[in-house]
Enzyme design. Structure first.
Site, PDB file in Angstrom:
ATOM      1  N   ARG A  76     193.114  13.595  28.274  1.00  0.00           N
ATOM      2  CA  ARG A  76     193.443  14.406  27.095  1.00  0.00           C
ATOM      3  C   ARG A  76     194.964  14.484  26.976  1.00  0.00           C
ATOM      4  O   ARG A  76     195.640  14.925  27.897  1.00  0.00           O
ATOM      5  CB  ARG A  76     192.864  15.810  27.241  1.00  0.00           C
ATOM      6  CG  ARG A  76     191.337  15.845  27.206  1.00  0.00           C
ATOM      7  CD  ARG A  76     190.848  17.265  27.000  1.00  0.00           C
ATOM      8  NE  ARG A  76     189.404  17.369  27.112  1.00  0.00           N
ATOM      9  CZ  ARG A  76     188.550  17.122  26.116  1.00  0.00           C
ATOM     10  NH1 ARG A  76     189.019  16.758  24.934  1.00  0.00           N
ATOM     11  NH2 ARG A  76     187.251  17.253  26.300  1.00  0.00           N
ATOM     12  N   GLY A 114     188.141  11.551  19.450  1.00  0.00           N
ATOM     13  CA  GLY A 114     187.634  12.686  18.693  1.00  0.00           C
ATOM     14  C   GLY A 114     188.712  13.236  17.782  1.00  0.00           C
ATOM     15  O   GLY A 114     189.606  12.497  17.346  1.00  0.00           O
ATOM     16  N   ASN A 115     188.677  14.545  17.573  1.00  0.00           N
ATOM     17  CA  ASN A 115     189.585  15.133  16.590  1.00  0.00           C
ATOM     18  C   ASN A 115     191.064  15.013  16.933  1.00  0.00           C
ATOM     19  O   ASN A 115     191.854  14.550  16.122  1.00  0.00           O
ATOM     20  CB  ASN A 115     189.216  16.599  16.388  1.00  0.00           C
ATOM     21  CG  ASN A 115     188.016  16.704  15.494  1.00  0.00           C
ATOM     22  OD1 ASN A 115     188.100  16.369  14.318  1.00  0.00           O
ATOM     23  ND2 ASN A 115     186.889  17.123  16.034  1.00  0.00           N
ATOM     24  N   GLY A 116     191.426  15.447  18.142  1.00  0.00           N
ATOM     25  CA  GLY A 116     192.833  15.401  18.542  1.00  0.00           C
ATOM     26  C   GLY A 116     193.339  13.968  18.542  1.00  0.00           C
ATOM     27  O   GLY A 116     194.429  13.671  18.034  1.00  0.00           O
ATOM     28  N   ASP A 139     180.126  16.185  20.278  1.00  0.00           N
ATOM     29  CA  ASP A 139     180.126  17.391  19.427  1.00  0.00           C
ATOM     30  C   ASP A 139     179.755  17.125  17.965  1.00  0.00           C
ATOM     31  O   ASP A 139     179.464  18.072  17.226  1.00  0.00           O
ATOM     32  CB  ASP A 139     181.507  18.058  19.461  1.00  0.00           C
ATOM     33  CG  ASP A 139     181.840  18.623  20.826  1.00  0.00           C
ATOM     34  OD1 ASP A 139     180.908  18.838  21.624  1.00  0.00           O
ATOM     35  OD2 ASP A 139     183.027  18.843  21.100  1.00  0.00           O
ATOM     36  N   MET A 181     177.075  22.446  25.355  1.00  0.00           N
ATOM     37  CA  MET A 181     178.485  22.184  25.016  1.00  0.00           C
ATOM     38  C   MET A 181     178.762  22.307  23.522  1.00  0.00           C
ATOM     39  O   MET A 181     177.882  22.103  22.688  1.00  0.00           O
ATOM     40  CB  MET A 181     178.901  20.805  25.501  1.00  0.00           C
ATOM     41  CG  MET A 181     179.436  20.819  26.911  1.00  0.00           C
ATOM     42  SD  MET A 181     180.177  19.245  27.340  1.00  0.00           S
ATOM     43  CE  MET A 181     180.994  19.703  28.872  1.00  0.00           C
ATOM     44  N   HIS A 183     182.585  23.767  21.805  1.00  0.00           N
ATOM     45  CA  HIS A 183     183.512  24.876  21.915  1.00  0.00           C
ATOM     46  C   HIS A 183     183.772  25.527  20.567  1.00  0.00           C
ATOM     47  O   HIS A 183     183.716  26.741  20.422  1.00  0.00           O
ATOM     48  CB  HIS A 183     184.813  24.325  22.502  1.00  0.00           C
ATOM     49  CG  HIS A 183     185.631  25.381  23.124  1.00  0.00           C
ATOM     50  ND1 HIS A 183     185.198  26.078  24.218  1.00  0.00           N
ATOM     51  CD2 HIS A 183     186.844  25.885  22.791  1.00  0.00           C
ATOM     52  CE1 HIS A 183     186.117  26.973  24.534  1.00  0.00           C
ATOM     53  NE2 HIS A 183     187.122  26.870  23.684  1.00  0.00           N
ATOM     54  N   GLN A 284     175.802  16.553  29.987  1.00  0.00           N
ATOM     55  CA  GLN A 284     175.541  16.213  28.576  1.00  0.00           C
ATOM     56  C   GLN A 284     176.390  15.035  28.097  1.00  0.00           C
ATOM     57  O   GLN A 284     176.092  14.401  27.100  1.00  0.00           O
ATOM     58  CB  GLN A 284     175.808  17.440  27.682  1.00  0.00           C
ATOM     59  CG  GLN A 284     174.794  18.551  27.914  1.00  0.00           C
ATOM     60  CD  GLN A 284     175.264  19.890  27.387  1.00  0.00           C
ATOM     61  OE1 GLN A 284     174.944  20.264  26.272  1.00  0.00           O
ATOM     62  NE2 GLN A 284     176.030  20.609  28.191  1.00  0.00           N
ATOM     63  N   ARG A 285     177.503  14.795  28.807  1.00  0.00           N
ATOM     64  CA  ARG A 285     178.356  13.658  28.436  1.00  0.00           C
ATOM     65  C   ARG A 285     178.151  12.477  29.374  1.00  0.00           C
ATOM     66  O   ARG A 285     178.781  11.429  29.203  1.00  0.00           O
ATOM     67  CB  ARG A 285     179.827  14.085  28.517  1.00  0.00           C
ATOM     68  CG  ARG A 285     180.247  14.881  27.345  1.00  0.00           C
ATOM     69  CD  ARG A 285     181.736  15.021  27.136  1.00  0.00           C
ATOM     70  NE  ARG A 285     182.647  14.696  28.158  1.00  0.00           N
ATOM     71  CZ  ARG A 285     183.711  15.456  28.486  1.00  0.00           C
ATOM     72  NH1 ARG A 285     183.926  16.599  27.860  1.00  0.00           N
ATOM     73  NH2 ARG A 285     184.556  15.068  29.396  1.00  0.00           N
TER      74      ARG A 285
END
Ligand code: F6P
Length: 358
Positions: A76, A114-116, A139, A181, A183, A284-285
Site C-alpha cells: 500500500r 483499487g481506489n487509491g 470490496d 471485510m 471498511h 476472504q482475500r
C-alpha cells in the site's frame, strides 16, 4: 517492439494473476512473443519508485490463471503520501516513477489496483505516462464498473463462513456476529449476508441501532429460533458513531476493537443470549479465484490488451452491463461506489425480512 510494465497495488485479491495473463496472452497473440517485452514491478508502486523490477516473458505468466495472490507482490502506497517529497531523503516519488518508466522505454504501464491505486494511476497518466488500469478488489467499491474482480470469490468465502457458523450456532443456541471485510463500503457483507440468510446485515452505509439488533435477537428467541446470525461489515457503525467527527471516531475505534467486538459488548448488556464473534478476516482475500473471477479477470486483461494494441491509454477497463468498456481514469479517480441505501439489493433484502437495524 512493445514494452509493457505491470504492477499490482494495494490489498491483494483473487484474480490478479489471471488478469495479467489475460493481457500478456492477448498482446503476444496479436504481435508475436518476440515483439513484446514485459516488466514486472515488485510490490506495487514501490517497484516503480525504487526501480525494482524483473524482465518477464509470456512464459512467466503461463499457467497462473488459477493462482491466488499476485506473482509480483503488492504494497500500500497511500495516494496522499505519493505526491509529497520526503523531507528527510528528498525523494520525489512521482519523479522517480517517471524516471523508471522512461529508463525502460515503456509503451504502457498496466496498473491492477483499487481506489487509491487508481488515483495514482490517474496522476501518472496526467503526468504523461501511458497507463491502463484494471479494477481489482474484493470490496467491489470502484466507481465506474458494475463489478471488480476478487469480489465473487470473497463472497463465496464469506458466505461459507456464515454457513459454517450457522450449524454450530444452531447446536449451541448462540448468537453469532460474523464480521465481513469492507471498511467504507458494504457490498461484500450485503451479498454474503443475503446468500447466507443472515437475520441482520449491518453496513457502513446504513448506521444501525444496537437496541434494534437486541430487539431482533429477543424476537427470534421468543419465536422459538434459538440462534441468530448477524452479518457485520468491518466498517459498520452505530447511529451514534456515525455522528462523531471522523478523527474522534477513529480514536474511539482504536481503543474498542472491531465492529463486531463493540457490538458484542453492547449486546451483552441488553440480551441474555450467548454472543460469539467470528472474523474470517484475510481468508476472504486468500486462496485461488473462483471460476467467475478467473474468467472475468482474464477477459478484463484481454480488454486491457486490446486497449494497449489500439494505444487507447488513460483508461480503466470496466464492466457495464454485459460489456467491457474503457472509462477515463480521470472519471474514476477519487470516487467510491457505495451500496445505494435505497437500491435493489437492499430493497430485496428488506423484502426478505432481513433487518438492517436502522
Ligand atoms: O481493500 C480490501 C480490504 O480487504 C478491505 O476490505 C479491508 O478493509 C482492507 O483491505 C484490509 O486491509 P489490510 O490488508 O491492509 O489490512
Amino acid at each position: 517492439m512493445k514494452r509493457i510494465g505491470f504492477l499490482t497495488s494495494g490489498g491483494d485479491c483473487q484474480g490478479l494473476n489471471p488478469a495479467m495473463r489475460g493481457v500478456t496472452e492477448t498482446i503476444c497473440t496479436a504481435l508475436g512473443d518476440k515483439e513484446v517485452e514485459f516488466y514486472g514491478f515488485e510490490d506495487g508502486y514501490k517497484g516503480l519508485i525504487y526501480g525494482k523490477y524483473r524482465k518477464m516473458t509470456r512464459a512467466d505468466f503461463a499457467g497462473i490463471q488459477n493462482m491466488g495472490g499476485t506473482i509480483l507482490g503488492t504494497s500500500r502506497e497511500p495516494f496522499k503520501l505519493i505526491q509529497i517529497v520526503d523531507p528527510e531523503t528528498g525523494l520525489d516519488k512521482v519523479k522517480e516513477m517517471k524516471k523508471t518508466y522512461a529508463k525502460l522505454k515503456l509503451d504502457c504501464l498496466v496498473v491492477l489496483g483499487g481506489n487509491g491505486s487508481t488515483k495514482t494511476a490517474n496522476l501518472l497518466s496526467q503526468q504523461g505516462l501511458n497507463v491502463v488500469s484494471l479494477p481489482k478488489t474484493i470490496d467491489n467499491d470502484i466507481w465506474g464498473t458494475d463489478m471488480t474482480f476478487g469480489c465473487h470469490t470473497a463472497v463465496e468465502i464469506a458466505t461459507e463462513a456464515i454457513d459454517r457458523t450457522r450449524t454450530t450456532a444452531a447446536s449451541h443456541s448462540r448468537t453469532f456476529l460474523v464480521e465481513i471485510m469492507g471498511h467504507k463500503v458494504g457490498w461484500l457483507a450485503l451479498e454474503a449476508g443475503i446468500a447466507g440468510g443472515a437475520d441482520a446485515i449491518l453496513l457502513p452505509e446504513i448506521p444501525y441501532s444496537v437496541k434494534k439488533v437486541a430487539a431482533l435477537i429477543k424476537k427470534n428467541t421468543k419465536a422459538g429460533k434459538k440462534y441468530s446470525i448477524i452479518c457485520v461489515a468491518e466498517g459498520a457503525m452505530t447511529k451514534e458513531e456515525a455522528k462523531m467527527p471522523k478523527k474522534e471516531r477513529a480514536a474511539f475505534y482504536a481503543s474498542t476493537g472491531t465492529a463486531s467486538d463493540r457490538l458484542a459488548k453492547a449486546l451483552a448488556e441488553l440480551v441474555p443470549n450467548e454472543i460469539r464473534c467470528v472474523n474470517p478476516g484475510h481468508t476472504q482475500r486468500g486462496g485461488n479465484p473462483c471460476a467467475y473471477d478467473r474468467r472475468f479477470a482474464t477477459e478484463l486483461g484481454a480488454a486491457a490488451g486490446q486497449l494497449i494494441l489500439e494505444e487507447k491509454y488513460g483508461n480503466m477497463v470496466a464492466l457495464r452491463g454485459n460489456e467491457l468498456v474503457p472509462v477515463p481514469l480521470e472519471e474514476v479517480a477519487g470516487k467510491l461506489k457505495y451500496v445505494p441505501v435505497d437500491g435493489e439489493e437492499v430493497k430485496y433484502a428488506r423484502a426478505l425480512g432481513i433487518s438492517f437495524a436502522d
